[in-house]
Design a protein around this motif. Structure first.
Motif, PDB file in Angstrom:
ATOM      1  N   GLN A  95      -5.146  -0.816  -5.214  1.00 33.74           N
ATOM      2  CA  GLN A  95      -5.784  -0.229  -5.756  1.00 33.74           C
ATOM      3  C   GLN A  95      -7.156   0.393  -4.770  1.00 33.74           C
ATOM      4  O   GLN A  95      -7.223   0.926  -4.876  1.00 33.74           O
ATOM      5  CB  GLN A  95      -6.793  -0.447  -6.790  1.00 33.74           C
ATOM      6  N   MET A 155       1.160  -0.833  -0.419  1.00 37.25           N
ATOM      7  CA  MET A 155       0.307   0.154   0.250  1.00 37.25           C
ATOM      8  C   MET A 155       0.838   1.087  -0.515  1.00 37.25           C
ATOM      9  O   MET A 155       0.569   2.253  -0.606  1.00 37.25           O
ATOM     10  CB  MET A 155      -1.050  -0.198   1.112  1.00 37.25           C
ATOM     11  N   THR A 163      -5.161   4.894  -2.722  1.00 38.41           N
ATOM     12  CA  THR A 163      -6.371   2.782  -2.280  1.00 38.41           C
ATOM     13  C   THR A 163      -7.089   4.037  -2.318  1.00 38.41           C
ATOM     14  O   THR A 163      -7.489   4.915  -0.709  1.00 38.41           O
ATOM     15  CB  THR A 163      -4.991   2.839  -1.646  1.00 38.41           C
TER      16      THR A 163
END
Length: 671
Positions: A49, A43, A119
């Protein structure tokens, strides 16, 4: 068996349902699981994503960015070239978290520290319980289908691996019917005229039963073929299968034997059920003594009980309630003396056909059958070969012809010559010639005198078989051999047996006469004369002291008894009489050789020079035998002499066959 084809609709439908509900289940198995630390590292690198967390099972699905997905795809291709065949996974990674609140707090903290991250997160419930239940049901149905197809369809049939699990009690008999072409007929069975006539009548009964039933005759239940090995019992059964034109079930007695209890009796029931369904039919059981041995011998348990159950079932099927069918049982054995009496009675085996060793004219017919397949030389006399093979069985003659053809091919002959047959018999009877065997001159001289002693005694006594050939060339286990041609007789007198014992002891007597000592080379001679003398005293009743008593048991039950059928005093007398017979004939042989010492030396010297001498050489030294009928030309050698223990025509013929050749060891038997 169900004649309808297998319906594949339901298995295909079940498989489709299973694949539909289990696609996600099986596909998810390819998703790589990562830890929380690995996820937060990805991340922070900007490769994630979206993350989708599930409240129910403490798992989360991780979806990567497009660039990260390409890198992951390249890595998977390097790991497994077949990864493309699997369905596409719903997520790129999966992870397990400990506490959802702490997991989300850490997610928010990292995103706050890195504002550039795009994210996103979702929190949802796991898959529905109904879907999980359906998946489990589908897997169960699939396993049940595999079990049904493999164990109940594949193994219940006659073929396939493990087919005996559900068909172990089925008969193993091979069926020959009108669809199978059997080339063997009665024309291919040479000799055995009496046996063929009996068997042909059985075949004729099946074809034209009205010819016999209108006169009140009944079909025989069983036909038992009895005789020595190699006389053509199984060949007769093959001819019946080729001539009868009815269903023919063929199997061996050992096919009923199994380690599981009750299998033998079950196979007997199944065999007769199949035969009755195809009636009229013939069942042929080869080597029936495997299951037909007399019951209750030795009081064995375990496997013996199972064999007796099989025999009891066979007895019931052959003659019991509900056996009024046109099923004939043929069987073959060379151990008829050990068969159960209930099996041999009329109503089961109504006919016992004795397949004897062939006579002279029958041997000529058998030779015609086997020599028709061989390219013969013009100088081969078939009558000559038939005369030189008394006591030979059909299998022996077939082996002789085949061996002659192999020797001719080995010697690069265009045809099989008479000498090839002579060499073939020498090879079969005497063994392989040891041309390179090293023998000391002193031992070779002793062997020469040993064989010359046999030749001289057999030539000088009246009832000994006339000698045909003597050799000191090592063959097999023998350092020398002497071949004889006995007359074909059915009975043997006391004087004839005395002369045979004297001739057999001639080798040792020659060593004692010439060298003053004896060697171990007479082992086979001593074994033979001991059995002959023992038979004279205990079996044939040819001894004055013992009298007209025979301790021979033709039923075979004596082999299970630990005691002897006579007292200790009688045993001492028997031993004494056996020793007297042998020693008297040994002294007789010494006297004969001492009287003819010059001729013995001349014969031994000629044997040392030529290594092989024939009848003509003995006539040159000893002159013609006054009591000999006119003999044929020099014949071939034959088989080693053995003792006969029954006063029957068969055994006398076997004695004649065995005494044609008497290979005498020159010290080789004990090595």
């Amino acid at each position: 068996m169900n004649n309808k084809g297998f319906n594949w609709f339901f298995p295909i439908a079940i498989m489709g349902i299973i694949l539909y509900f289990a696609m996600g289940f099986f596909g998810s198995s390819d998703i790589q699981e990562i830890t929380e630390e690995e996820y937060f590292t990805l991340m922070q690198e900007g490769k994630v994503q979206n993350v989708k967390a599930y409240r129910d099972n403490y798992t989360a699905d991780v979806f990567l960015t497009a660039t990260a997905k390409k890198e992951l795809a390249k890595t998977n291709e390097q790991k497994s070239p077949f990864s493309g065949l699997n369905p596409a996974p719903s997520a790129d990674y999966t992870l397990k978290y400990g506490d959802l609140r702490l997991f989300l707090e850490k997610f928010d903290k990292i995103k706050a520290e890195n504002p550039q991250l795009t994210t996103t997160k979702n929190v949802d419930r796991a898959g529905s319980a109904m879907q999980e239940i359906l998946i489990q049901i589908g897997i169960g149905l699939f396993i049940m289908f595999i079990i049904y197809f493999v164990f109940f369809r594949r193994m219940a049939g006659p073929g396939g691996p493990g087919g005996q699990i559900f068909s172990i009690g089925k008969s193993r008999a091979k069926l020959f019917d009108e669809k199978d072409k059997i080339n063997v007929t009665f024309k291919d069975v040479a000799g055995l005229e009496g046996a063929k006539e009996e068997v042909q009548e059985v075949v004729d009964f099946l074809k034209n039963s009205e010819k016999y039933t209108k006169l009140g005759g009944k079909i025989p239940k069983g036909v038992l073929l009895v005789g020595p090995p190699g006389t053509g019992k199984t060949l007769l059964a093959k001819a019946v299968a080729g001539e009868a034109k009815v269903p023919f079930f063929s199997l061996s007695g050992s096919d009923f034997v199994e380690m599981f209890v009750g299998v033998g009796a079950s196979r007997v029931r199944d065999l007769f059920a199949q035969a009755k369904a195809k009636s009229p039919a013939i069942i042929f059981i080869d080597e029936i003594d495997a299951i037909g041995r007399a019951r209750g011998k030795g009081n064995f348990t375990g496997g013996n009980d199972e064999r007796e159950n099989t025999l009891n079932q066979l007895l019931t099927e052959m003659d019991g309630f509900g056996t009024d069918t046109n099923v004939i049982v043929m069987a073959a054995t060379n151990r008829a003396d050990i068969l159960d009496k209930a099996l041999m009675r009329a109503g089961r085996f109504d006919r016992s056909i004795y397949v004897d060793l062939p006579e002279l004219h029958e041997r000529r017919q058998i030779l015609d059958v086997h020599l028709s397949k061989i390219k013969l030389d013009d100088n081969v006399d078939r009558d000559f070969l038939a005369k030189q093979t008394p006591g030979f069985s059909g299998a022996d003659i077939a082996n002789l012809c085949n061996e002659a053809a192999l020797i001719a091919a080995r010697n690069n002959h265009e045809t099989v010559t008479k000498q090839d047959f002579l060499d073939a018999v020498d090879r079969i009877i005497g063994g392989l010639e040891k041309k390179n065997k090293a023998i000391k001159p002193s031992e070779k001289r002793r062997v020469a005198y040993h064989e010359a002693g046999h030749a001289a005694i057999s030539w000088l006594v009246e009832h000994a078989a006339p000698l045909l050939k003597v050799t000191i060339v090592p063959r097999g286990r023998s350092l020398g051999a002497a071949w004889y041609l006995p007359e074909e007789r059915s009975l043997t007198t006391t004087e004839q047996m005395y002369d045979e014992i004297c001739a057999t002891l001639g080798g040792r007597a020659a060593e004692q006469t010439v060298f003053g000592n004896i060697s171990t080379g007479a082992l086979s001679d001593l074994e033979r004369v001991t059995k002959q003398a023992q038979a004279m005293v205990t079996i044939y009743g040819l001894n004055d002291k013992i009298g007209n008593i025979s301790y021979y048991d033709s039923s075979g039950q004596s082999e299970y008894n630990f005691g002897k059928p006579y007292s200790n005093e009688t045993a001492k007398l028997i031993d004494s009489e056996i020793s007297k017979i042998i020693e008297h004939q040994y002294v007789r042989a010494l006297e004969i050789l001492a009287t003819n010492r010059d001729k013995l030396d001349a014969l031994a010297q000629k044997l040392l020079e030529k290594e092989v001498i024939f009848r003509e050489d003995l006539e040159e030294i000893f002159g013609k035998r006054a009591w000999d009928p006119e003999l044929t030309e020099t014949p071939v050698s034959n088989k080693e002499n053995k003792l006969v223990e029954e006063v029957t025509v068969e055994d006398q013929k076997q004695e004649e066959k065995n005494s044609i050749a008497s290979p005498e060891s020159g010290g080789g038997d004990q090595l």
